[in-house]
Structures are given as structure tokens and as C-alpha cells.
Design a protein around this motif. Structure first.
Motif, PDB file in Angstrom:
ATOM      1  N   ARG A  15       0.861  -1.190   0.000  1.00  0.00           N
ATOM      2  CA  ARG A  15       0.000   0.000   0.000  1.00  0.00           C
ATOM      3  C   ARG A  15       0.891   1.232   0.000  1.00  0.00           C
ATOM      4  NH1 ARG A  15      -3.773  -2.353  -1.126  1.00  0.00           N
ATOM      5  NH2 ARG A  15      -5.938  -2.211  -0.527  1.00  0.00           N
ATOM      6  N   GLY A  16       0.435   2.277  -0.662  1.00  0.00           N
ATOM      7  CA  GLY A  16       1.141   3.562  -0.628  1.00  0.00           C
ATOM      8  C   GLY A  16       2.608   3.448  -1.024  1.00  0.00           C
ATOM      9  N   ILE A  20       3.887  -3.782   3.230  1.00  0.00           N
ATOM     10  CA  ILE A  20       3.547  -3.786   4.662  1.00  0.00           C
ATOM     11  C   ILE A  20       3.690  -5.187   5.249  1.00  0.00           C
ATOM     12  CG2 ILE A  20       1.671  -3.344   6.303  1.00  0.00           C
ATOM     13  CD1 ILE A  20       0.727  -1.167   4.250  1.00  0.00           C
ATOM     14  N   PRO A  39       5.769  -4.759  17.733  1.00  0.00           N
ATOM     15  CA  PRO A  39       5.831  -3.319  18.016  1.00  0.00           C
ATOM     16  C   PRO A  39       4.888  -2.500  17.135  1.00  0.00           C
ATOM     17  CG  PRO A  39       7.768  -4.042  16.798  1.00  0.00           C
ATOM     18  CD  PRO A  39       6.971  -5.276  17.097  1.00  0.00           C
ATOM     19  N   ASN A  40       4.758  -1.231  17.440  1.00  0.00           N
ATOM     20  CA  ASN A  40       3.955  -0.318  16.627  1.00  0.00           C
ATOM     21  C   ASN A  40       4.395  -0.402  15.184  1.00  0.00           C
ATOM     22  OD1 ASN A  40       4.140   1.818  19.379  1.00  0.00           O
ATOM     23  ND2 ASN A  40       2.226   1.110  18.544  1.00  0.00           N
ATOM     24  N   GLY A  43       2.473  -4.360  11.586  1.00  0.00           N
ATOM     25  CA  GLY A  43       1.533  -4.918  10.618  1.00  0.00           C
ATOM     26  C   GLY A  43       0.461  -5.783  11.250  1.00  0.00           C
ATOM     27  N   LYS A  44       0.315  -5.707  12.569  1.00  0.00           N
ATOM     28  CA  LYS A  44      -0.653  -6.550  13.289  1.00  0.00           C
ATOM     29  C   LYS A  44      -2.090  -6.284  12.836  1.00  0.00           C
ATOM     30  CE  LYS A  44       0.582  -4.941  17.318  1.00  0.00           C
ATOM     31  NZ  LYS A  44       1.597  -3.951  16.864  1.00  0.00           N
ATOM     32  N   SER A  45      -2.467  -4.994  12.808  1.00  0.00           N
ATOM     33  CA  SER A  45      -3.847  -4.665  12.420  1.00  0.00           C
ATOM     34  C   SER A  45      -4.103  -5.040  10.971  1.00  0.00           C
ATOM     35  CB  SER A  45      -4.126  -3.182  12.616  1.00  0.00           C
ATOM     36  OG  SER A  45      -3.938  -2.857  13.964  1.00  0.00           O
ATOM     37  N   THR A  46      -3.085  -4.869  10.141  1.00  0.00           N
ATOM     38  CA  THR A  46      -3.222  -5.242   8.729  1.00  0.00           C
ATOM     39  C   THR A  46      -3.484  -6.747   8.629  1.00  0.00           C
ATOM     40  OG1 THR A  46      -1.683  -3.482   8.174  1.00  0.00           O
ATOM     41  CG2 THR A  46      -2.055  -5.147   6.482  1.00  0.00           C
ATOM     42  N   GLU A 169      -6.656  -5.271  20.325  1.00  0.00           N
ATOM     43  CA  GLU A 169      -6.248  -4.587  21.560  1.00  0.00           C
ATOM     44  C   GLU A 169      -7.437  -4.351  22.491  1.00  0.00           C
ATOM     45  OE1 GLU A 169      -3.388  -1.422  21.088  1.00  0.00           O
ATOM     46  OE2 GLU A 169      -3.137  -1.940  18.990  1.00  0.00           O
ATOM     47  N   HIS A 203       0.119  -5.299  22.231  1.00  0.00           N
ATOM     48  CA  HIS A 203       1.549  -4.979  22.319  1.00  0.00           C
ATOM     49  C   HIS A 203       2.133  -5.585  23.582  1.00  0.00           C
ATOM     50  CE1 HIS A 203      -0.088  -1.271  20.340  1.00  0.00           C
ATOM     51  NE2 HIS A 203       0.867  -1.582  19.508  1.00  0.00           N
TER      52      HIS A 203
HETATM   53  N1  LIG Z   1      -3.715   1.757   3.775  1.00  0.00           N
HETATM   54  C1  LIG Z   1      -2.443   1.978   4.063  1.00  0.00           C
HETATM   55  N2  LIG Z   1      -1.667   2.736   3.251  1.00  0.00           N
HETATM   56  C2  LIG Z   1      -0.365   2.963   3.530  1.00  0.00           C
HETATM   57  N3  LIG Z   1       0.256   2.477   4.607  1.00  0.00           N
HETATM   58  C3  LIG Z   1      -0.450   1.731   5.469  1.00  0.00           C
HETATM   59  C4  LIG Z   1      -1.837   1.421   5.253  1.00  0.00           C
HETATM   60  N4  LIG Z   1      -2.270   0.658   6.274  1.00  0.00           N
HETATM   61  C5  LIG Z   1      -1.204   0.491   7.090  1.00  0.00           C
HETATM   62  N5  LIG Z   1      -0.121   1.130   6.612  1.00  0.00           N
HETATM   63  C6  LIG Z   1       1.239   1.127   7.228  1.00  0.00           C
HETATM   64  O1  LIG Z   1       1.586  -0.234   7.429  1.00  0.00           O
HETATM   65  C7  LIG Z   1       2.326  -0.397   8.634  1.00  0.00           C
HETATM   66  C8  LIG Z   1       1.647  -1.430   9.520  1.00  0.00           C
HETATM   67  O2  LIG Z   1       0.446  -0.870  10.027  1.00  0.00           O
HETATM   68  P1  LIG Z   1      -0.466  -1.649  11.080  1.00  0.00           P
HETATM   69  O3  LIG Z   1      -1.509  -0.702  11.545  1.00  0.00           O
HETATM   70  O4  LIG Z   1      -0.905  -2.933  10.494  1.00  0.00           O
HETATM   71  O5  LIG Z   1       0.571  -1.948  12.253  1.00  0.00           O
HETATM   72  P2  LIG Z   1       0.302  -2.384  13.752  1.00  0.00           P
HETATM   73  O6  LIG Z   1       1.314  -3.427  14.063  1.00  0.00           O
HETATM   74  O7  LIG Z   1      -1.111  -2.757  13.954  1.00  0.00           O
HETATM   75  O8  LIG Z   1       0.652  -1.049  14.510  1.00  0.00           O
HETATM   76  P3  LIG Z   1       0.150  -0.447  15.923  1.00  0.00           P
HETATM   77  O9  LIG Z   1       0.668  -1.373  16.951  1.00  0.00           O
HETATM   78  O10 LIG Z   1       0.826   0.877  15.968  1.00  0.00           O
HETATM   79  O11 LIG Z   1      -1.331  -0.378  15.874  1.00  0.00           O
HETATM   80  C9  LIG Z   1       2.433   0.978   9.252  1.00  0.00           C
HETATM   81  O12 LIG Z   1       3.684   1.508   8.906  1.00  0.00           O
HETATM   82  C10 LIG Z   1       1.310   1.754   8.590  1.00  0.00           C
HETATM   83  O13 LIG Z   1       1.623   3.112   8.514  1.00  0.00           O
END
Ligand SMILES: Nc1ncnc2c1ncn2[C@@H]1O[C@H](COP(=O)(O)OP(=O)(O)OP(=O)(O)O)[C@@H](O)[C@H]1O
Length: 268
Positions: A15-16, A20, A39-40, A43-46, A169, A203
Motif C-alpha cells: 500500500r502507498g 507492509i 511493536p507499533n 503490521g498486526k492490524s493489517t 487490543e 503490544h
Molecule cells: N492503507 C495503508 N496505506 C499505507 N500504509 C499503510 C496502510 N495501512 C497500514 N499502513 C502502514 O503499514 C504499517 C503497519 O500498520 P499496522 O496498523 O498494520 O501496524 P500495527 O502493528 O497494527 O501497529 P500499531 O501497533 O501501531 O497499531 C504501518 O507503517 C502503517 O503506517
């Protein structure tokens, strides 16, 4: 062996202009309780979005409840998935009972011209009791504490009798007592609904229910380790995942992580 509920193979997500997820594999079977840790920005939420049939991978395959994303109606698939999102976007002052009923219709607000059956109402009341909110059945959403809301959302997610429960979470913003109450609810679930599989994003190792059976550690879009929880949550793997020395303990079914100054790790 229990039926497969989720099967992700070599999932890549771009993406973008960036990648990811770089080829993630994950197999979840009925009755397993997975934790996704990292960690933040790992990519967990993805990844949870794939589990919930919310998005399609750029490449690789995702099978949810035996059905392959891209070949089935996502809307229909989502009906078999319970999703607990602490940022539930409810706008109106529904009662706890009404909020749990929206789990059956799969909506955020109440559905017009829909009346629950006596059986549905009985099931909803049973779920409300299961999460310890009997005394708050008629309490309105804005008057509930964060912890009560979290438990109401678990009951809501279970109202449609899902085979897969996703928790993003769920203990965010809870004080220690409310967190413990919520974790107790999740632990009880493993006994009252033993066939339901769950995937919980967090986390914090301290926020894992004692019934967590498996874990996946994710860092910068790649899997560091995945499998039975006791094999995965080691000091070495958690340290590598968070890119910081972390000592991991397991006691009485609960997990604890303690960050160490870099020089102390080797002597710990
Ligand atoms: N639609 C999108 N377009 C561009 N970048 C994205 C998109 N969705 C997620 N990202 C990027 O992908 C990476 C993983 O995001 P994600 O939210 O899955 O992480 P996470 O582990 O859940 O983070 P957190 O613990 O901070 O919630 C991040 O760098 C985020 O900025």
C-alpha cells in the motif's frame, strides 16, 4: 485434528508504495487462541484485517472458514466472524442489551423493522450474564465505563454465534481491575465456547489471557516466530521482535515482559 478456521499462505500486502507484509503464513484451527504481538507499525492490524475478511492480499492466499478470499462474498463471510473493536463507532445511547442485539444484525446501530425472536433475546441475556453485565442490561452506552463497554462488545461479537473471534487490543485504556475482569471473561469463553477460535492483537504480554494457546510475533511485516505460545514467547524471540532486550517470564498461566538495559540481557 480440529478443522482449519484460518489459513494464510505467503500473504504479501502493498500500500502507498511500500510493502507492509512480506509473505506471512498463519494457520488457525478451531478452539485455538492466538495472540498477535509486535511493536507499533509491525503490521498486526493489517494482518487482523485479512483474518476478518476486510481486505484482499496483494499476493498469496487467504482462506477464512474454508472459503477463499476473492471467490466468496466478503459480507457473507463476515457474518461468521465476531469482531471486538474497542473503538466501536456507536453514536446513539443504546442500552447494553440493544448493543448486544446489534451483533445479530451485524450493524452498529439498531436495525429498523427488525424484532428479535424470544430465542435471540434469551441468548443475548445469557451472553450479558456471561460477561458479568447482568446488573447493567438496561444501562446506556454513554454511562458505561471502558471496561464495561469492552465486555459488552465481547457479548455483542458472540451474539451471532461466530466460529472466529477477532480482538483488536481489547484491553486498551482499561485500568488494572477492568483489564483483569475482561481477561477473565476471555478465559471463561474458552470453556463455554470451546470450538470458537480467537485471534487477539496486543503490544503487551501482560494482556494475554491464560487460555492463549498460540502466538505469532511480527516485526516490520515479517513473522519472527509462530506456534504454540510457550515455544514462541521466549526472551530471545521477543527481544528480536521488539529490537530491544526484553526478559520474558511465565507464571501461573500469565506472561510478563521486562525491558532490560542492553548490558544486562546476557547475565539475566
Ligand atoms: N492503507 C495503508 N496505506 C499505507 N500504509 C499503510 C496502510 N495501512 C497500514 N499502513 C502502514 O503499514 C504499517 C503497519 O500498520 P499496522 O496498523 O498494520 O501496524 P500495527 O502493528 O497494527 O501497529 P500499531 O501497533 O501501531 O497499531 C504501518 O507503517 C502503517 O503506517
Amino acid at each position: 485434528m480440529s478443522p482449519t478456521v484460518l489459513d494464510l499462505r505467503d500473504v504479501v500486502f502493498r500500500r502507498g508504495g511500500g510493502e507492509i507484509l512480506h509473505g506471512v503464513d498463519l494457520t488457525v484451527r478451531a478452539g485455538e487462541h492466538w495472540a498477535l504481538l509486535g511493536p507499533n507499525g509491525a503490521g498486526k492490524s493489517t494482518l487482523l484485517g485479512f483474518c476478518g475478511a476486510q481486505v484482499h492480499p496483494t499476493s498469496g492466499t487467504v482462506e477464512v472458514l474454508g472459503r477463499r478470499l476473492g471467490r466468496v462474498d466478503l459480507q457473507e463471510l463476515r457474518r461468521d466472524i465476531g469482531h471486538v473493536n474497542p473503538r466501536h463507532p456507536l453514536q446513539s445511547a443504546l442500552t447494553v442489551r440493544q448493543v448486544v442485539l446489534t451483533g445479530i444484525t451485524g450493524t452498529v446501530e439498531l436495525t429498523m423493522r427488525w424484532t428479535p425472536s424470544a430465542e435471540e433475546l434469551a441468548r443475548v441475556d445469557e451472553l450479558i450474564a456471561e460477561v458479568g453485565l447482568e446488573a447493567h442490561r438496561e444501562s446506556r452506552w454513554p454511562t458505561l465505563s471502558q471496561g464495561q463497554r469492552g465486555r459488552a462488545l465481547i457479548a455483542r461479537a458472540l451474539a451471532a454465534q461466530p466460529r472466529l473471534l477477532l480482538l483488536d487490543e481489547p484491553t486498551t485504556g482499561l485500568d488494572v481491575a477492568a483489564r483483569e475482569q475482561l481477561l477473565t471473561v476471555l478465559d471463561r469463553l474458552a470453556h463455554t465456547a470451546p470450538e470458537v477460535a480467537s485471534v487477539l492483537v496486543t503490544h503487551h504480554l501482560e494482556e494475554l489471557p491464560t487460555t492463549t494457546s498460540h502466538a505469532l510475533l511480527l516485526a516490520r511485516g515479517s513473522v519472527v516466530a509462530a506456534g504454540p505460545v510457550a515455544e514462541v514467547l521466549t526472551t530471545a524471540a521477543v527481544t528480536a521482535t521488539f529490537d530491544h532486550p526484553i526478559d520474558v517470564d511465565h507464571d501461573g498461566g500469565r506472561w510478563r515482559a521486562r525491558a532490560l538495559p542492553p548490558t544486562r540481557l546476557h547475565s539475566a
